[in-house]
Scaffold this active site. Sequence first.
Site, PDB file in Angstrom:
ATOM      1  N   ASP A 178     -13.198  25.362  59.766  1.00  0.00           N
ATOM      2  CA  ASP A 178     -14.237  25.456  58.737  1.00  0.00           C
ATOM      3  C   ASP A 178     -15.478  24.718  59.238  1.00  0.00           C
ATOM      4  O   ASP A 178     -15.447  23.495  59.414  1.00  0.00           O
ATOM      5  CB  ASP A 178     -13.757  24.845  57.423  1.00  0.00           C
ATOM      6  N   LEU A 179     -16.549  25.441  59.485  1.00  0.00           N
ATOM      7  CA  LEU A 179     -17.743  24.887  60.107  1.00  0.00           C
ATOM      8  C   LEU A 179     -18.265  23.667  59.347  1.00  0.00           C
ATOM      9  O   LEU A 179     -18.551  23.745  58.149  1.00  0.00           O
ATOM     10  CB  LEU A 179     -18.837  25.958  60.190  1.00  0.00           C
ATOM     11  N   ASP A 180     -18.390  22.540  60.065  1.00  0.00           N
ATOM     12  CA  ASP A 180     -18.970  21.294  59.534  1.00  0.00           C
ATOM     13  C   ASP A 180     -18.242  20.768  58.307  1.00  0.00           C
ATOM     14  O   ASP A 180     -18.837  20.089  57.473  1.00  0.00           O
ATOM     15  CB  ASP A 180     -20.461  21.492  59.211  1.00  0.00           C
ATOM     16  N   GLU A 181     -16.949  21.055  58.176  1.00  0.00           N
ATOM     17  CA  GLU A 181     -16.216  20.611  56.992  1.00  0.00           C
ATOM     18  C   GLU A 181     -14.935  19.862  57.339  1.00  0.00           C
ATOM     19  O   GLU A 181     -14.059  19.703  56.498  1.00  0.00           O
ATOM     20  CB  GLU A 181     -15.899  21.812  56.088  1.00  0.00           C
TER      21      GLU A 181
END
Length: 280
Positions: free
Chosen positions: A222-225
Amino acid sequence: MLTLVCVDRVGIVAAVSQFLAERGGFITDSQQYADRESGRFFMRVAFEATDHRMDNGTEGLRAEFAPIGDRFAMDWRLTDIHERPRILIAVSKGSHCLADLLHRWQTGTLAVEIMGVVSNHPDMRRITEWHGIPYHELPSNGDKAAQEAALLDIFERTRSDYLILARYMQVLSEELVDKLVGRCVNIHHSFLPGFKGARPYHRAHERGVKLIGATAHFVTADLDEGPIIEQAVERIDHRATAEDMVRIGRDIETQVLARAVRWIADRRVLLNGGKTVIFR
């Protein structure tokens, strides 16, 4: 240095303390945390030898501690406190985070071994090689799978422990992320609301953002999470230009990433599902 994670139950601290005491281990720092929601227990213990009972070295201590690890079903690590984690840094064209890490490493304030720098551009070669660090240029050339295979090969060949994305402007594939779970750290800007993609500071300026921030986190699909390691913000006002915001943001990014890498180097960061436990 001993770090451990396991299901919380009575007797863990006593077992660790007794193990060290029986071998003449003098505890110099000990921190623990019981997460009552997840039912998991986290511990970090720094210790030193006081006599010959630890002369069998780190490997011998690991073998002797293994039964305790098995008894409590621990995920544990026992390492020499002087053993430095090996990191591989990935960067694109932005120099601020890379230059800061290289400077801290060279001056001895960042206790890591930098095994190399990989990049999809040639721009950071000069500063990297000036520090005596190998530079690996891996342009995508439209073949992302081959590029990531080369990156992973360098990571494994150098026996690196962590991949640090110091403003590496490439989205890692889910396959690569899965192979580096808990071993890949990213730094990115943090705004409210979030601005993903190109020119985030200029878009934040258009929206009148009042806080500039940065987040260091473990990378997940999950991008940047991913699980957050460190964050910081700085307040600005209506007088700040987009260029001011870029400058302030870069300063915060370098500080936040450096703190995250330093805490990892000190074995202060433990994963707790989608979160982290940070012993400071």
